[in-house]
Write an enzyme that holds these catalytic residues in place. Structure first.
Site, PDB file in Angstrom:
ATOM      1  N   TYR A  65     -12.978  -2.993  11.659  1.00  0.00           N
ATOM      2  CA  TYR A  65     -11.662  -2.342  11.684  1.00  0.00           C
ATOM      3  C   TYR A  65     -10.978  -2.583  13.031  1.00  0.00           C
ATOM      4  O   TYR A  65      -9.802  -2.960  13.091  1.00  0.00           O
ATOM      5  CB  TYR A  65     -11.846  -0.841  11.440  1.00  0.00           C
ATOM      6  CG  TYR A  65     -10.570  -0.076  11.249  1.00  0.00           C
ATOM      7  CD1 TYR A  65      -9.814  -0.227  10.090  1.00  0.00           C
ATOM      8  CD2 TYR A  65     -10.126   0.836  12.208  1.00  0.00           C
ATOM      9  CE1 TYR A  65      -8.650   0.504   9.885  1.00  0.00           C
ATOM     10  CE2 TYR A  65      -8.969   1.570  12.023  1.00  0.00           C
ATOM     11  CZ  TYR A  65      -8.238   1.403  10.851  1.00  0.00           C
ATOM     12  OH  TYR A  65      -7.086   2.119  10.659  1.00  0.00           O
TER      13      TYR A  65
ATOM     14  N   GLY B 235      17.398   8.595  -6.157  1.00  0.00           N
ATOM     15  CA  GLY B 235      18.635   7.889  -6.483  1.00  0.00           C
ATOM     16  C   GLY B 235      18.736   6.468  -5.976  1.00  0.00           C
ATOM     17  O   GLY B 235      19.741   5.797  -6.220  1.00  0.00           O
TER      18      GLY B 235
ATOM     19  N   GLY C 234       0.830  -1.203   0.000  1.00  0.00           N
ATOM     20  CA  GLY C 234       0.000   0.000   0.000  1.00  0.00           C
ATOM     21  C   GLY C 234       0.859   1.246   0.000  1.00  0.00           C
ATOM     22  O   GLY C 234       0.563   2.226   0.688  1.00  0.00           O
TER      23      GLY C 234
ATOM     24  N   SER D  13       1.646   3.547  -2.356  1.00  0.00           N
ATOM     25  CA  SER D  13       1.527   4.562  -3.403  1.00  0.00           C
ATOM     26  C   SER D  13       0.971   5.890  -2.920  1.00  0.00           C
ATOM     27  O   SER D  13       1.094   6.905  -3.602  1.00  0.00           O
ATOM     28  CB  SER D  13       0.634   4.038  -4.539  1.00  0.00           C
ATOM     29  OG  SER D  13      -0.698   3.863  -4.091  1.00  0.00           O
TER      30      SER D  13
END
Length: 252
Positions: free
Chosen positions: A151, A55, A14, A16
């Site tokens: 949850y 880099g 997850g 992104s």
């Protein structure tokens, strides 16, 4: 601060957007090579480009962690492409509204079972590498009631999963911890949307619930996670660390 992560390899599921993206970028800032996965390709590629610009070596893949076999394949690809696996952050997950069996199974698969499967795959590589670190991203609502029942339950289970793995894997040199964020606001996230839509209501929420007087940031969560994955935290395992500005009322 140099956390000793240069040329290590970290996986962030997850990775992104939101907290996952912040964790991946914080790893990269320490010189750590990073692998990220997510379901949505557009945001995944955007974050991949951000990471490459630092880099470090990067591996990114479109993965649905709720599907058996997908995250395991991704972990094995990372080990092959980047050479090893030093750290795993089980960040993928989210809340599911409802109380039917399908909702419960979805919550279990995308949170708990995703962490179980990714950890199982990563542990094999960590053992051959002489050690490693795993962090489950849970929630303060996994330690006390607050969110939807699904949850709360799966995040609590992820905390228990991390604790038991920590005890089991300590002799192997693999540390396992969990990080429990409180209410965290980041661009595109739920709290950021609510801040924009209802600033007065959110000000009242903060006053009542968060002693530090504001929402947390994804970077503040990332800093804690990356520290726990680093050699600087070499004697820290089996811990569930709140990152919440005092929001939690739990005594443990």
């Amino acid at each position: 601060m140099d956390l000793g992560l240069k040329d290590k390899v970290a996986i962030v599921t997850g990775g992104s957007r939101g907290i996952g993206r912040a964790i991946a970028l914080t790893f990269a800032a320490e010189g750590c090579n990073v692998a990220i996965c997510a379901r949505g390709e557009e945001k995944l590629r955007e974050t991949e480009d951000e990471l490459k610009a630092t880099g470090v070596k990067v591996h990114a893949g479109v993965v649905d962690v709720s599907q058996p076999g997908e995250v395991e394949t991704f972990v094995d690809e990372v080990a092959k492409t980047l050479g090893k696996v030093d750290a795993l952050v089980n960040n993928a997950g989210g809340a599911r509204q409802g109380d039917d069996d399908e909702t419960w199974q979805s919550a279990i698969d995308v949170n708990l079972m995703a962490a179980v499967r990714a950890s199982r795959a990563a542990i094999a590589h960590m053992k051959s590498n002489g050690g490693g670190a795993i962090v489950n991203i849970t929630s303060i609502w996994g330690r006390e009631s607050g969110g939807p029942a699904t949850y709360n339950a799966v995040k609590s289970a992820m905390t228990s999963h991390a604790k038991q793995l920590a005890l089991q894997l300590a002799p192997e040199g693999i540390r396992v911890n969990s990080v429990a964020p409180g209410s965290i606001a980041f661009p595109g996230g739920g709290w950021a949307r609510r801040l924009e839509q209802d600033p007065e209501g959110m000000a009242a929420f903060i006053k009542q619930n968060i002693p530090s007087g504001r929402f947390g940031t994804d970077k503040e969560v990332a800093n804690a996670v990356v520290f726990l994955c680093s050699p600087a935290a070499s004697w820290v395992t089996g811990v569930s660390l709140n990152v919440d500005g005092g929001q939690s009322r739990s005594n443990i």
